[in-house]
Structures are given as C-alpha cells and as structure tokens.
Motif scaffolding. Sequence first.
Motif, PDB file in Angstrom:
ATOM      1  N   ALA A 126      -0.063   3.387   2.578  1.00 39.61           N
ATOM      2  CA  ALA A 126      -1.110   3.928   1.709  1.00 39.61           C
ATOM      3  C   ALA A 126      -1.819   5.095   2.390  1.00 39.61           C
ATOM      4  CB  ALA A 126      -2.103   2.834   1.343  1.00 39.61           C
ATOM      5  N   ALA A 127      -2.131   4.943   3.651  1.00 38.34           N
ATOM      6  CA  ALA A 127      -2.800   6.018   4.384  1.00 38.34           C
ATOM      7  C   ALA A 127      -1.916   7.264   4.452  1.00 38.34           C
ATOM      8  CB  ALA A 127      -3.152   5.541   5.793  1.00 38.34           C
ATOM      9  N   GLU A 128      -0.613   7.063   4.671  1.00 40.41           N
ATOM     10  CA  GLU A 128       0.313   8.197   4.715  1.00 40.41           C
ATOM     11  C   GLU A 128       0.363   8.924   3.366  1.00 40.41           C
ATOM     12  OE1 GLU A 128       3.954   6.329   5.854  1.00 40.41           O
ATOM     13  OE2 GLU A 128       3.390   6.193   7.963  1.00 40.41           O
ATOM     14  N   GLN A 129       0.200   8.160   2.290  1.00 36.83           N
ATOM     15  CA  GLN A 129       0.254   8.737   0.943  1.00 36.83           C
ATOM     16  C   GLN A 129      -1.135   9.159   0.443  1.00 36.83           C
ATOM     17  OE1 GLN A 129       2.276   5.910  -1.598  1.00 36.83           O
ATOM     18  NE2 GLN A 129       4.155   6.005  -0.400  1.00 36.83           N
ATOM     19  N   ARG A 130      -2.121   9.057   1.336  1.00 31.52           N
ATOM     20  CA  ARG A 130      -3.505   9.428   1.012  1.00 31.52           C
ATOM     21  C   ARG A 130      -4.024   8.707  -0.227  1.00 31.52           C
ATOM     22  NH1 ARG A 130      -4.464  15.450   3.112  1.00 31.52           N
ATOM     23  NH2 ARG A 130      -3.138  15.248   4.920  1.00 31.52           N
ATOM     24  N   THR A 131      -3.778   7.395  -0.232  1.00 28.05           N
ATOM     25  CA  THR A 131      -4.284   6.536  -1.297  1.00 28.05           C
ATOM     26  C   THR A 131      -4.746   5.238  -0.659  1.00 28.05           C
ATOM     27  OG1 THR A 131      -3.773   5.596  -3.483  1.00 28.05           O
ATOM     28  CG2 THR A 131      -2.003   5.529  -1.849  1.00 28.05           C
ATOM     29  N   THR A 132      -5.008   4.251  -1.464  1.00 33.50           N
ATOM     30  CA  THR A 132      -5.427   2.942  -0.974  1.00 33.50           C
ATOM     31  C   THR A 132      -4.428   1.895  -1.427  1.00 33.50           C
ATOM     32  OG1 THR A 132      -6.714   2.485  -2.964  1.00 33.50           O
ATOM     33  CG2 THR A 132      -7.874   3.579  -1.133  1.00 33.50           C
TER      34      THR A 132
END
Length: 76
Positions: A20-26
């Motif tokens: 999620a962090a890599e995809q800039r989401t939660t």
Amino acid sequence: MKNITLAVEDEILEQVKLTAAEQRTTVNGMVREFFAAVAAKRHAKDEAREALLRLAREAAGDMGSKKWNREALYDR
C-alpha cells in the motif's frame, strides 16, 4: 459507509502495508478498491445475463422452412 472488521495474519498485513505504501494508498483504500472491482464485475455479469435473456425473449427464432428430424441431423 459501513465499517467492517477483518482478521488477517500479521505477516500478510505487514506485506500488504508495504505494498500500500509503495502504491501511495492505504490498506483500507486497497480493500475498498478490491470490493468495488468485485461489485462492478458482478454488475457487468448481471447486465450481460439480462441482455441475453431479453434477446432470447425478443428473438423471432425463425428457422425458415427447413424441417429437421433425427435422421437428417445425424446423417453424415
């Protein structure tokens, strides 16, 4: 909007948090996106099924003057 509770293995949750962090989401955003995709796929299937049933109801089904019998169908 409803809240839900999920039980997830600790190791899996840690990997998902990193993704999620890599995809800039939660993680929450990923779950919402997944649920939306599942619902959209189901909706598309339902619409396709309805269109097929509507076509079957409305089709003339004209087979012409040809009369089929068992012998003709299996004659090769």
